[in-house]
Design a protein around this motif. Structure first.
Motif, short mmCIF file in Angstrom:
data_model
loop_
_atom_site.label_atom_id
_atom_site.label_comp_id
_atom_site.label_asym_id
_atom_site.label_seq_id
_atom_site.Cartn_x
_atom_site.Cartn_y
_atom_site.Cartn_z
N THR A 53 -7.13 0.14 5.30
CA THR A 53 -6.83 -0.83 4.25
C THR A 53 -7.14 -0.21 2.89
O THR A 53 -8.28 0.21 2.65
N PHE A 81 0.44 -4.74 -1.32
CA PHE A 81 0.26 -3.65 -0.35
C PHE A 81 -0.34 -2.51 -1.17
O PHE A 81 -1.55 -2.29 -1.16
N ALA A 104 1.96 -2.57 7.11
CA ALA A 104 1.99 -4.03 6.98
C ALA A 104 2.07 -4.32 5.49
O ALA A 104 1.07 -4.28 4.77
N ASN A 148 2.06 -6.40 2.74
CA ASN A 148 1.60 -7.77 2.53
C ASN A 148 1.71 -8.20 1.06
O ASN A 148 1.00 -9.11 0.64
N THR A 181 -2.43 -1.01 5.42
CA THR A 181 -2.18 -2.23 4.66
C THR A 181 -2.99 -2.22 3.37
O THR A 181 -3.71 -1.26 3.09
N ASP A 233 -0.70 -10.49 9.54
CA ASP A 233 -1.84 -9.77 10.14
C ASP A 233 -1.79 -9.88 11.66
O ASP A 233 -1.92 -8.87 12.37
N THR A 288 -7.20 0.52 11.63
CA THR A 288 -6.58 -0.17 10.49
C THR A 288 -7.14 0.42 9.20
O THR A 288 -8.35 0.39 8.97
N ARG A 324 7.91 -0.60 9.48
CA ARG A 324 7.53 -1.36 8.30
C ARG A 324 7.75 -2.85 8.58
O ARG A 324 8.87 -3.27 8.90
#
Ligand code: COA
Length: 258
Positions: free
Chosen positions: A19, A62, A103, A105, A55, A189, A17, A122
């Motif tokens: 971020t 995002f 992701a 967000n 993410t 998530d 992941t 997406r």
């Protein structure tokens, strides 16, 4: 593991992941952050990630785009280098040898939308807002939007989004095909983690091959694409996973992938 200031990379059971972590700038991508993403993608590949989630940190964004304060006074040569860096990062997402899920967000504008366009899938939270908003800064999409957006949403819709710089909500983005699905904000998530875990449980070399052949559909003529498909398809025969998948099916048991 590398020590980056503006991104994080976590590994869990085959899922990496990544971020973007600059919440005070709504995760806008400056040079340092783009370079860190490039390094993190290489690290995730070295670690053998079977799926990668992209993410943004915090509840709002995002990625709110390329860094406008950095761009304001760029020369043509500096802008060219920034575009090349953005292209390199987007290309590495697109060619990452495992599925990449964006992701989304929160806000995904300009370069943030383009980062998501380079992903395989997406998923947007219901309060996400997306757009190629560059026109209102006096520029145009420069990290792949002019090429990847029309492939995803069709030429007319891409022209509308880019010409008007419209900021559309997740539902509209879904109707345009810009995102594959919309989920509740408090579930994104977990939902994306489930998707990534499902992908990580698939045979990795077959998945990578599927991604490569699908990418070719946008790169080449159909004839060359079919030739490529035949090569990739037949190249999987004799791999451990091909033998295992077929043997498991015929023996009526669960496969045990490499
Ligand atoms: N580049 C640099 N800084 C950015 C940024 C970007 N793309 N997007 C947001 N920021 C900064 C803001 O300047 C602000 O900084 P400050 O606290 O020093 O004033 C901070 O992030 C918070 O943003 P703010 O605008 O105050 O938040 P908001 O909730 O009112 O609005 C947005 C959020 C996303 C609607 C708004 O920031 C925006 O429109 N950003 C630009 C989007 C854009 O055009 N992106 C394309 C770039 S290619």
């Amino acid at each position: 593991m590398s020590d980056w200031e503006t991104i994080r990379l976590d590994h869990e059971e085959g899922v990496a992941t990544l971020t973007v972590d600059r919440p005070d700038r709504l995760n806008a991508l400056n040079v340092e952050t783009l370079e860190a993403i490039e390094e993190a993608l290489a690290e995730a590949e070295d670690e053998g990630a079977r799926a990668l989630v992209l993410t943004g940190a915090g509840d709002d964004a995002f990625v709110a785009g390329a860094d406008i304060s950095y761009m304001q006074d760029l020369s043509v040569a500096e802008a060219q280098a920034y575009a090349e860096l953005g292209h390199r990062v987007a290309d590495k997402i697109e060619s990452f040898p495992a599925p990449v899920i964006a992701a989304i967000n929160g806000y995904a504008f300009g370069g943030g939308c383009e980062l998501a366009l380079a992903a395989d899938l997406r998923v947007a939270s219901e309060d996400a807002i997306v757009g190629q908003t560059e026109i209102d800064l006096g520029i145009v999409p420069g990290w792949g939007g002019s090429q990847r957006l029309p492939r995803l949403v069709g030429d007319e819709t891409a022209r509308r989004l880019i010409f008007f710089g419209e900021r559309i909500d997740a539902q509209d983005a879904h109707e345009h095909g810009l995102v594959g699905e919309v989920v509740a904000s408090d579930q994104i998530d977990d939902h994306v983690a489930d998707l990534a875990a499902d992908l990580a449980a698939k045979p990795r070399y077959a998945l990578a091959a599927a991604k490569e052949t699908l990418n070719q559909a946008h790169e080449t003529t159909q004839e060359a694409g079919l030739r490529y498909e035949r090569r990739v398809w037949s190249g999987l025969f004799g791999t451990r996973d091909q033998r295992e998948g077929m043997e498991a099916f015929l023996a009526d048991r669960e496969p045990d992938w490499e």
